[in-house]
Motif scaffolding. Sequence first.
Motif, PDB file in Angstrom:
ATOM      1  N   GLN A  27       0.849  -1.090  -0.109  1.00 50.22           N
ATOM      2  CA  GLN A  27      -0.224   0.076   0.074  1.00 50.22           C
ATOM      3  C   GLN A  27       0.991   1.270   0.124  1.00 50.22           C
ATOM      4  OE1 GLN A  27      -3.186  -0.542   0.079  1.00 50.22           O
ATOM      5  NE2 GLN A  27      -3.181  -2.787   0.370  1.00 50.22           N
ATOM      6  N   SER A  28       0.749   2.245  -0.838  1.00 50.05           N
ATOM      7  CA  SER A  28       0.027   2.233  -1.983  1.00 50.05           C
ATOM      8  C   SER A  28       0.384   1.603  -3.457  1.00 50.05           C
ATOM      9  CB  SER A  28      -0.471   3.737  -2.386  1.00 50.05           C
ATOM     10  OG  SER A  28       0.716   4.215  -2.623  1.00 50.05           O
ATOM     11  N   GLN A  29      -0.203   1.713  -4.330  1.00 48.98           N
ATOM     12  CA  GLN A  29       0.126   1.307  -5.778  1.00 48.98           C
ATOM     13  C   GLN A  29       1.447   1.818  -6.335  1.00 48.98           C
ATOM     14  OE1 GLN A  29      -2.683   1.863  -8.988  1.00 48.98           O
ATOM     15  NE2 GLN A  29      -1.176   1.282 -10.658  1.00 48.98           N
ATOM     16  N   GLU A  30       1.806   3.266  -5.737  1.00 51.78           N
ATOM     17  CA  GLU A  30       2.826   3.949  -6.180  1.00 51.78           C
ATOM     18  C   GLU A  30       4.136   3.456  -5.598  1.00 51.78           C
ATOM     19  OE1 GLU A  30       4.825   8.426  -5.940  1.00 51.78           O
ATOM     20  OE2 GLU A  30       2.661   7.979  -5.600  1.00 51.78           O
ATOM     21  N   ARG A  31       3.805   3.111  -4.053  1.00 50.84           N
ATOM     22  CA  ARG A  31       5.114   2.568  -3.372  1.00 50.84           C
ATOM     23  C   ARG A  31       5.307   1.077  -3.850  1.00 50.84           C
ATOM     24  NH1 ARG A  31       4.526   2.788   2.818  1.00 50.84           N
ATOM     25  NH2 ARG A  31       6.563   2.427   2.609  1.00 50.84           N
ATOM     26  N   ARG A  32       4.382   0.417  -4.147  1.00 51.01           N
ATOM     27  CA  ARG A  32       4.188  -0.919  -4.559  1.00 51.01           C
ATOM     28  C   ARG A  32       5.179  -1.144  -5.798  1.00 51.01           C
ATOM     29  NH1 ARG A  32      -0.729  -2.065  -4.407  1.00 51.01           N
ATOM     30  NH2 ARG A  32      -1.137  -1.945  -6.772  1.00 51.01           N
ATOM     31  N   GLU A  33       4.863  -0.487  -6.773  1.00 54.58           N
ATOM     32  CA  GLU A  33       5.542  -0.353  -8.211  1.00 54.58           C
ATOM     33  C   GLU A  33       6.925   0.130  -8.041  1.00 54.58           C
ATOM     34  OE1 GLU A  33       2.968   1.526 -10.659  1.00 54.58           O
ATOM     35  OE2 GLU A  33       1.572   0.051 -10.895  1.00 54.58           O
ATOM     36  N   ALA A  34       7.285   1.109  -7.294  1.00 52.98           N
ATOM     37  CA  ALA A  34       8.598   1.617  -7.111  1.00 52.98           C
ATOM     38  C   ALA A  34       9.382   0.696  -6.287  1.00 52.98           C
ATOM     39  CB  ALA A  34       8.530   2.967  -6.242  1.00 52.98           C
ATOM     40  N   SER A  35       8.860  -0.010  -5.494  1.00 54.29           N
ATOM     41  CA  SER A  35       9.560  -1.263  -4.870  1.00 54.29           C
ATOM     42  C   SER A  35       9.998  -2.255  -5.631  1.00 54.29           C
ATOM     43  CB  SER A  35       8.995  -1.630  -3.583  1.00 54.29           C
ATOM     44  OG  SER A  35       9.636  -2.401  -2.941  1.00 54.29           O
ATOM     45  N   VAL A  36       8.874  -2.716  -6.596  1.00 56.86           N
ATOM     46  CA  VAL A  36       9.252  -3.821  -7.490  1.00 56.86           C
ATOM     47  C   VAL A  36      10.364  -3.367  -8.376  1.00 56.86           C
ATOM     48  CG1 VAL A  36       8.353  -5.230  -9.301  1.00 56.86           C
ATOM     49  CG2 VAL A  36       7.089  -5.053  -7.046  1.00 56.86           C
ATOM     50  N   SER A  37      10.299  -2.032  -9.073  1.00 61.48           N
ATOM     51  CA  SER A  37      11.157  -1.562  -9.879  1.00 61.48           C
ATOM     52  C   SER A  37      12.713  -1.482  -9.236  1.00 61.48           C
ATOM     53  CB  SER A  37      10.655  -0.221 -10.351  1.00 61.48           C
ATOM     54  OG  SER A  37       9.604  -0.284 -11.114  1.00 61.48           O
ATOM     55  N   GLU A  58       9.860  -8.893 -13.801  1.00 57.00           N
ATOM     56  CA  GLU A  58       9.201  -7.995 -13.153  1.00 57.00           C
ATOM     57  C   GLU A  58       7.857  -8.139 -13.239  1.00 57.00           C
ATOM     58  OE1 GLU A  58       8.835  -3.164 -13.755  1.00 57.00           O
ATOM     59  OE2 GLU A  58       9.991  -4.347 -15.333  1.00 57.00           O
ATOM     60  N   GLU A  59       7.152  -9.116 -13.888  1.00 56.40           N
ATOM     61  CA  GLU A  59       5.650  -9.423 -14.230  1.00 56.40           C
ATOM     62  C   GLU A  59       5.607 -10.108 -13.227  1.00 56.40           C
ATOM     63  OE1 GLU A  59       5.278 -10.845 -18.120  1.00 56.40           O
ATOM     64  OE2 GLU A  59       5.387  -8.987 -19.103  1.00 56.40           O
ATOM     65  N   GLN A  60       6.486 -11.253 -12.797  1.00 53.77           N
ATOM     66  CA  GLN A  60       6.271 -12.121 -11.785  1.00 53.77           C
ATOM     67  C   GLN A  60       6.087 -11.602 -10.344  1.00 53.77           C
ATOM     68  OE1 GLN A  60       8.984 -15.363 -11.786  1.00 53.77           O
ATOM     69  NE2 GLN A  60       7.870 -16.507 -10.092  1.00 53.77           N
ATOM     70  N   LEU A  61       6.927 -10.863 -10.263  1.00 48.72           N
ATOM     71  CA  LEU A  61       7.091 -10.036  -8.799  1.00 48.72           C
ATOM     72  C   LEU A  61       5.781  -8.971  -8.690  1.00 48.72           C
ATOM     73  CD1 LEU A  61      10.666  -9.102  -8.571  1.00 48.72           C
ATOM     74  CD2 LEU A  61       9.647 -10.310  -7.215  1.00 48.72           C
ATOM     75  N   MET A  62       5.509  -8.280  -9.810  1.00 52.58           N
ATOM     76  CA  MET A  62       4.187  -7.642  -9.549  1.00 52.58           C
ATOM     77  C   MET A  62       2.840  -8.602  -9.532  1.00 52.58           C
ATOM     78  SD  MET A  62       3.483  -4.458  -9.603  1.00 52.58           S
ATOM     79  CE  MET A  62       4.947  -3.547 -10.301  1.00 52.58           C
ATOM     80  N   GLY A  63       2.834  -9.662 -10.127  1.00 52.99           N
ATOM     81  CA  GLY A  63       1.926 -10.433 -10.087  1.00 52.99           C
ATOM     82  C   GLY A  63       1.783 -10.965  -8.444  1.00 52.99           C
ATOM     83  N   ALA A  64       2.766 -11.388  -7.878  1.00 50.97           N
ATOM     84  CA  ALA A  64       3.007 -11.780  -6.575  1.00 50.97           C
ATOM     85  C   ALA A  64       2.377 -10.467  -5.571  1.00 50.97           C
ATOM     86  CB  ALA A  64       4.345 -12.228  -6.138  1.00 50.97           C
ATOM     87  N   ALA A  65       2.715  -9.456  -5.860  1.00 45.17           N
ATOM     88  CA  ALA A  65       2.526  -8.180  -5.112  1.00 45.17           C
ATOM     89  C   ALA A  65       1.072  -7.957  -5.212  1.00 45.17           C
ATOM     90  CB  ALA A  65       3.308  -6.977  -5.618  1.00 45.17           C
ATOM     91  N   LEU A  66       0.521  -8.050  -6.295  1.00 47.69           N
ATOM     92  CA  LEU A  66      -1.076  -7.854  -6.251  1.00 47.69           C
ATOM     93  C   LEU A  66      -1.711  -8.922  -5.936  1.00 47.69           C
ATOM     94  CD1 LEU A  66      -1.157  -6.517 -10.393  1.00 47.69           C
ATOM     95  CD2 LEU A  66      -1.552  -5.343  -8.239  1.00 47.69           C
ATOM     96  N   ALA A  67      -1.218 -10.325  -5.942  1.00 43.59           N
ATOM     97  CA  ALA A  67      -1.985 -11.209  -5.144  1.00 43.59           C
ATOM     98  C   ALA A  67      -1.942 -11.102  -3.582  1.00 43.59           C
ATOM     99  CB  ALA A  67      -1.151 -12.621  -5.556  1.00 43.59           C
ATOM    100  N   GLY A  68      -0.945 -10.392  -3.163  1.00 44.51           N
ATOM    101  CA  GLY A  68      -0.795 -10.360  -1.791  1.00 44.51           C
ATOM    102  C   GLY A  68      -1.839  -9.298  -1.429  1.00 44.51           C
ATOM    103  N   VAL A  69      -2.228  -8.116  -2.325  1.00 39.72           N
ATOM    104  CA  VAL A  69      -2.970  -7.070  -2.004  1.00 39.72           C
ATOM    105  C   VAL A  69      -4.351  -7.769  -1.980  1.00 39.72           C
ATOM    106  CG1 VAL A  69      -4.133  -4.850  -2.979  1.00 39.72           C
ATOM    107  CG2 VAL A  69      -1.770  -5.296  -3.208  1.00 39.72           C
ATOM    108  N   ASP A  70      -4.719  -8.733  -2.801  1.00 38.83           N
ATOM    109  CA  ASP A  70      -6.009  -9.159  -3.042  1.00 38.83           C
ATOM    110  C   ASP A  70      -6.212  -9.913  -1.529  1.00 38.83           C
ATOM    111  OD1 ASP A  70      -6.636  -8.294  -5.603  1.00 38.83           O
ATOM    112  OD2 ASP A  70      -5.835 -10.134  -6.693  1.00 38.83           O
ATOM    113  N   GLN A  71      -5.351 -10.326  -0.801  1.00 38.71           N
ATOM    114  CA  GLN A  71      -5.635 -11.055   0.459  1.00 38.71           C
ATOM    115  C   GLN A  71      -5.341 -10.177   1.602  1.00 38.71           C
ATOM    116  OE1 GLN A  71      -2.970 -14.868   0.502  1.00 38.71           O
ATOM    117  NE2 GLN A  71      -2.461 -14.263  -1.661  1.00 38.71           N
TER     118      GLN A  71
END
Length: 205
Positions: A27-37, A58-71
């Motif tokens: 949380q938030s999307q901006e921090r999540r994407e910046a951390s993955v990058s 990058e796609e795999q990491l972002m997918g894992a992060a989004l799955a975490g958000v959904d939970q």
Amino acid sequence: MTSPQPVGGSGVFGLITPEDWYRIPLQSQERREASVSALIRRQFAGVDDQPVLRRQAEEQLMGAALAGVDQGGVVLYLSFLEAAGIPLSASLLVSRLHQRFDSLDAVAALAGKGEVAPVRLPAAGQAARRRRTERTRESRKLGSEFDDTIVEYFVPTPGGDESLMLTFSTPMEPIADAMVELFDAIAGTLRWQARNEDVKGTPDE
């Protein structure tokens, strides 16, 4: 690594992970994407001839992060520990549950399967712990022959109507017991802090 994180009405929690575990705030999307990058840049530093592999990672990491958000996750940790050159893959998802679990029966009803037992964390107090194995979608996708070993902690937040859920996971079934010992040690560092309390150690915010 000390991780001050807001949760519910109880202020923040602190958690210490090994140095080679990377933290991705969800949380938030901006921090999540910046951390993955930032993680991708670190992992591919000095490697300029693998654009396809980099994009897939990058796609795999972002997918894992989004799955975490959904939970309901607030932070995701990924292990980059190695032993004798072998990666010790593991993850930790910290989630907020809008429900208290003051009784073991409530956790058992939620769990459905696995070994559920009451535990007392040194600083965070009473909790429930469940260990189970699962053939996850990620494992099947990667063609792993092993089940994931999963250890979950359900910890009621002080003075609130929520619980904190720590979900540790590793595909390293041959050394699962050793990895579980590490998971238990990390869970044992959980502590509640006032919002204005100084956090000792090296913050990873």
